[in-house]
Structure formats: structure tokens, C-alpha cells
Enzyme design. Structure first.
Site, PDB file in Angstrom:
ATOM      1  N   GLU A  15       0.824  -1.217   0.000  1.00 60.21           N
ATOM      2  CA  GLU A  15       0.000   0.000   0.000  1.00 60.21           C
ATOM      3  C   GLU A  15       0.855   1.263   0.000  1.00 60.21           C
ATOM      4  O   GLU A  15       0.373   2.362   0.247  1.00 60.21           O
ATOM      5  CB  GLU A  15      -0.938  -0.020   1.210  1.00 60.21           C
ATOM      6  CG  GLU A  15      -1.917  -1.184   1.205  1.00 60.21           C
ATOM      7  CD  GLU A  15      -3.041  -1.041   0.166  1.00 60.21           C
ATOM      8  OE1 GLU A  15      -3.583   0.059   0.033  1.00 60.21           O
ATOM      9  OE2 GLU A  15      -3.360  -2.048  -0.510  1.00 60.21           O
ATOM     10  N   HIS A  74      -5.242   1.577   6.844  1.00 60.53           N
ATOM     11  CA  HIS A  74      -3.831   1.888   6.592  1.00 60.53           C
ATOM     12  C   HIS A  74      -3.232   2.374   7.902  1.00 60.53           C
ATOM     13  O   HIS A  74      -3.923   3.035   8.692  1.00 60.53           O
ATOM     14  CB  HIS A  74      -3.684   3.025   5.565  1.00 60.53           C
ATOM     15  CG  HIS A  74      -3.957   2.633   4.155  1.00 60.53           C
ATOM     16  ND1 HIS A  74      -4.698   3.415   3.296  1.00 60.53           N
ATOM     17  CD2 HIS A  74      -3.567   1.556   3.435  1.00 60.53           C
ATOM     18  CE1 HIS A  74      -4.761   2.828   2.110  1.00 60.53           C
ATOM     19  NE2 HIS A  74      -4.099   1.696   2.164  1.00 60.53           N
ATOM     20  N   CYS A  78      -3.255  11.327   3.311  1.00 66.41           N
ATOM     21  CA  CYS A  78      -3.482  10.389   2.190  1.00 66.41           C
ATOM     22  C   CYS A  78      -3.210  11.075   0.862  1.00 66.41           C
ATOM     23  O   CYS A  78      -2.862  10.436  -0.116  1.00 66.41           O
ATOM     24  CB  CYS A  78      -4.922   9.913   2.153  1.00 66.41           C
ATOM     25  SG  CYS A  78      -5.437   9.007   3.584  1.00 66.41           S
TER      26      CYS A  78
HETATM   27  O1  SUG Z   1      -7.824   2.944  -0.592  1.00 62.17           O
HETATM   28  N1  SUG Z   1     -10.618   5.077  -0.646  1.00 62.17           N
HETATM   29  C1  SUG Z   1      -9.175   4.905  -0.485  1.00 62.17           C
HETATM   30  C2  SUG Z   1      -8.662   5.838   0.593  1.00 62.17           C
HETATM   31  C3  SUG Z   1      -7.162   5.836   0.666  1.00 62.17           C
HETATM   32  C4  SUG Z   1      -6.652   6.572   1.848  1.00 62.17           C
HETATM   33  N2  SUG Z   1      -5.241   6.575   1.851  1.00 62.17           N
HETATM   34  C5  SUG Z   1      -4.445   6.507   2.929  1.00 62.17           C
HETATM   35  N3  SUG Z   1      -4.935   6.194   4.106  1.00 62.17           N
HETATM   36  N4  SUG Z   1      -3.194   6.696   2.777  1.00 62.17           N
HETATM   37  C6  SUG Z   1      -8.856   3.451  -0.129  1.00 62.17           C
HETATM   38  O2  SUG Z   1      -9.611   2.856   0.639  1.00 62.17           O
HETATM   39  C7  SUG Z   1     -12.750   4.726  -1.728  1.00 62.17           C
HETATM   40  C8  SUG Z   1     -13.310   4.797  -3.126  1.00 62.17           C
HETATM   41  C9  SUG Z   1     -14.800   4.660  -3.174  1.00 62.17           C
HETATM   42  O3  SUG Z   1     -15.383   4.006  -2.289  1.00 62.17           O
HETATM   43  O4  SUG Z   1     -15.415   5.205  -4.120  1.00 62.17           O
HETATM   44  C10 SUG Z   1     -11.240   4.548  -1.703  1.00 62.17           C
HETATM   45  O5  SUG Z   1     -10.669   3.973  -2.591  1.00 62.17           O
END
Ligand code: SUG
Length: 445
Positions: A174, A250, A369
């Protein structure tokens, strides 16, 4: 040599929407199927970038990806014209259509793991795009991420680019969301901390029961090998499986580091004491601040709802540190009280600034993020594609570009509109000129 840490924020793409794609990510599921505003989302992101630029920080910009991903839809058996493909996907497999339209590359903390040259054997800055295998919509990102990173950091005298790890759950990676670097100064050798959620080849070890652990130890170790990191300066620590089950998908939802500060919740890690002992011994003689937040001060639930730890800790030009927090932290009494007190304590963190990144937060993406950190010497910074750095003029140019190409609103029903394909490609084609990226997208090749 003087070094700087540059935040490269992801530009929100024209198809930003809420599809509920991320099991284990509470906000993504809670806001599934809401109508989004791609224009507001992109502008909120630009405003945060500009705010850091105005504080005297060097701020970078990473381009978004091409969506809808028509190539993925065709690979999955939909055929005919673009309109036929979208209509058939909408009717037969709406979840696939949503996944292939996600603007999730905006969260560039998941774009890659980056090791600065002070830490690597060959003295170059190393990049490994994250394979993001745990979620189908995110697994579509790594190849184009690699293209964009190579176009942004193209000078091979300073930058080494690796292929993403094998696309398999055993090597679920990730990126920087599960990686923190501590150091006395950005240009000095630091301690790289890899936080993993599970062991890929040993099912007898602890792992969450309800939600997936996205990052494996084996993936973390592979990235460290690729980057030529010194074992004596590298730490691997397991995330507490119980907090993954409470929505900490994460590690950057529950811990964040910057220079000599590690800011974390007491429930973030398994075996916190051994972890801290190892970090302290590898960190060396310089002063180190472990700021541990107790559950009695802020609950895990409040961390997940406000993203207290998905804040950016930045070092301002005057040497003081500031926390860049989402408005959610301001609006939660316990978290606000905690932060008000934190800046009065004897730590380098002296300021907190709050920003509205709600369009991103509704998908589980806070300020941290949205950025990929790259610490660089002055020489390396001079070798970066300078068109990808924020300035007053670039801010105006990108806002005008958003105004010209982005929709005010987008619902899931709009995703089958073939005009979105043309709009998105036209916008991205123009963006590659603004950022001087060359042909990074498949439709340009
Ligand atoms: O991978 N959300 C992302 C959020 C990423 C956050 N990043 C960090 N914590 N570094 C994920 O879960 C949701 C998309 C949707 O539901 O339409 C999404 O992909």
C-alpha cells in the site's frame, strides 16, 4: 547537504465519485452512492497545496489517472463502442463500472514507497509504485503511477524507479501509507519504518478477523531490498489487528512521523514497547519524541472519524513543526482539545492548521493520504520536473483547468455517460502539457 521534504499531492481526477468500494474503510462505505463534486474536490486539494506553498514549503503535484478505465472494462469482456461498453457494464456489473471509474489515485500516499538517497545503497532516491492488490479499483493504478513518477522524476542520475511488486495478495503493498521515515535532518540517514498488517506465508500469526490487512510483511521486506536499505536502519512492525477491524485500514490512519517525531495512538501497533526500543536504538543519539495518544484522551473511533493521525506533520522554514489537519479534527471536541494542548507541550509541534478536504474525507482520505513525501537534496530537487511544482501561477493555471473541464456534480448514474470519457481524456491531455509529462496515459500512446 541541505535537504528538503517535498509533498507531492495527487490532483483529484475528473471522475471523483463515491462508490463504496473499500471494505474496511468506514467513510467509503458510509458515503457510498452520495453525489460527489469533482470540481470542489479538486479545488479543495489545490487549496491545501497552495496553503503549504504559501507557508514557504516546496509543494509538488502528481497527475491523476485516466478514468473511466476503458481498457480494464474491455479486458473484462465488455465490447463495442465506448458507449456500448459503459452501458453494458452499467446494466450487467455496476460495481465493475464504479471500480473502473474511481479517482482513487488522488491518494498519493498509496502511490509508492519512496526512500531518500541518504538511506539507499546507491545514493539515489528510490521509488516503488504500490501494487494495491487488495482492492480491485486500486489495483488498476500501479502501471500509470510508474509512468507519472518517471515523468516527474526523470533524471536517472538521481532517481531509481522499480516495477511494482507481483500483483498478488501475498505481496499486497500500500506504499507510503504503511511507511514512515524518521531522521534528525532530512538529508541524514534515517530510520525507515515499515508497518504491515499480516504475514503472507504464515497464517498462524495474528491477523484481523473482520477487515482485510492490506499490507504484508513480505511486501515490505521486498521494497526494502529493492531500495537497498541498510537492515540496521530499518524497522518492521505489525499493526494491531484489532484496530484494523475498527476501520484503521492503513497505518497512516493511526500513526504519522516527521523527522524526530513519531505521533501515534497507544493501540496502533502490536508490541509497542519493543517497537519503540528498536526505533530509539536505531535512531541514535539525537533527541527523539515519541508522542503517544492514550485511548482515554482520544478513542480509536474518534481517530477513525476525525483522522487525527492522518494529519501531515511538516517542518516549517523556521524549523518549527505544524500539523495540517482536516476540519473534522476541529469539529470534534476531544480531538480539538487534544491538539490545543499538544502545541503547548515540550515537542517540536507548535502549530495546528485546519483545512476543508471533505470531498476526500468522505472516501476515507485525509490530508496525509493526499500526499507522497519525497525528501531530496537541493541537487535532486533541481533535477525534478519543475513544471510539477506549485507556484502562484501554477495554482491559477490549474484552477482554470479544473473550471474548464470538471463537472460540478457526479452521481453513479453519470458514470455510464460516454461524454465523461472524452471530457476526462481532453482534460488529461491538456494537463500533460501543463505539467510537461509527455505521454503517460494509454490513450496517448
Ligand atoms: O484505498 N478510498 C481509499 C482511501 C485511501 C486513503 N489513503 C491513505 N490512508 N493513505 C482506499 O480505501 C474509496 C473509493 C470509493 O469508495 O469510491 C477509496 O478507494
Amino acid at each position: 547537504m541541505k535537504s528538503t521534504e517535498v509533498n507531492f499531492d495527487g490532483l483529484v481526477g475528473p471522475t471523483h465519485n463515491y462508490a463504496g468500494l473499500s471494505e474496511g474503510n468506514v467513510a467509503s462505505l458510509n458515503n457510498a452512492h452520495d453525489t460527489s463534486s469533482p470540481k470542489n474536490a479538486a479545488k479543495q486539494g489545490l487549496a491545501k497545496m497552495k496553503a503549504l506553498h504559501d507557508m514557504g514549503m516546496t509543494q509538488g503535484i502528481l497527475a491523476p489517472q485516466e478514468r473511466p478505465d476503458m481498457y480494464a472494462l474491455r479486458r473484462l469482456g465488455f465490447s463495442g463502442s465506448d458507449a456500448d461498453v459503459l452501458e453494458a457494464a452499467y446494466k450487467q456489473a455496476p460495481a465493475l463500472l464504479s471500480a473502473c471509474c474511481s479517482a482513487s489515485s488522488m491518494w498519493t500516499a498509496n502511490a509508492a514507497t519512496v526512500s531518500p538517497s541518504a538511506d539507499t545503497e546507491n545514493g539515489k532516491v528510490h521509488f516503488t509504485p504500490a501494487n494495491l492488490t487488495n482492492k480491485f479499483h486500486r489495483s488498476l493504478e500501479p502501471e500509470t503511477t510508474g509512468n507519472i513518477l518517471k515523468a516527474t522524476f526523470s533524471d536517472t542520475a538521481h532517481f531509481s524507479h522499480h516495477q511494482h511488486l507481483p500483483d498478488n495478495d501475498h505481496f499486497g503493498d500500500e506504499g507510503a501509507a504503511n511507511h514512515t521515515r524518521l531522521c534528525a535532518e532530512y538529508g541524514e540517514q534515517g530510520v525507515e519504518i515499515f508497518t504491515f498488517g499480516r504475514y503472507a506465508f504464515n497464517r498462524n500469526m495474528p491477523m484481523p478477523q473482520k477487515f482485510p490487512a492490506r499490507q504484508t510483511l513480505e511486501a515490505s521486506k521486498a521494497v526494502a531490498r529493492l531500495h537497498g536499505l541498510n537492515e540496521s536502519q530499518t524497522v518492521y512492525v505489525q499493526q494491531n489487528p484489532d484496530v484494523i477491524d475498527q476501520g484503521v485500514f492503513h497505518n497512516d490512519v493511526i500513526a504519522v512521523g516527521n523527522q524526530n517525531v513519531l505521533f501515534f495512538h497507544e493501540q496502533a501497533f502490536l508490541d509497542t514497547q519493543n517497537f519503540l526500543d528498536e526505533v530509539r536504538s536505531k535512531f541514535g543519539e539525537s533527541e527523539f519524541h515519541a508522542i503517544e495518544v492514550k485511548s482515554s484522551q482520544v478513542s480509536v473511533e474518534d481517530c477513525v472519524n476525525t483522522y487525527l493521525f492522518n494529519t501531515q506533520i511538516i517542518t516549517l522554514p523556521n524549523g518549527e513543526m505544524s500539523i495540517i489537519a482536516p476540519m473534522h479534527c476541529y469539529e470534534n471536541a476531544a480531538v480539538k482539545a487534544y491538539l490545543d494542548e499538544l502545541v503547548t507541550l515540550n515537542t517540536p509541534i507548535k502549530h495546528v492548521k485546519y483545512y476543508d478536504v471533505n470531498e476526500s474525507m468522505k472516501n476515507g482520505g485525509g490530508p496525509a493520504c493526499l500526499r507522497l513525501r519525497v525528501a531530496m537534496t537541493q541537487q535532486e530537487l533541481a533535477a525534478v520536473n519543475q513544471h510539477c511544482l506549485m507556484s502562484d501561477a501554477k495554482f491559477d493555471e490549474l484552477n482554470a483547468w479544473v473550471d474548464k473541464h470538471y463537472r460540478d456534480q457526479l452521481s453513479l448514474n453519470d458514470l455510464r455517460d460516454p461524454a465523461l470519457v472524452t471530457e476526462s481524456r481532453t482534460a488529461l491531455d491538456e494537463l500533460t502539457q501543463i505539467l510537461n509529462l509527455g505521454s503517460v496515459y494509454q490513450f496517448q500512446r
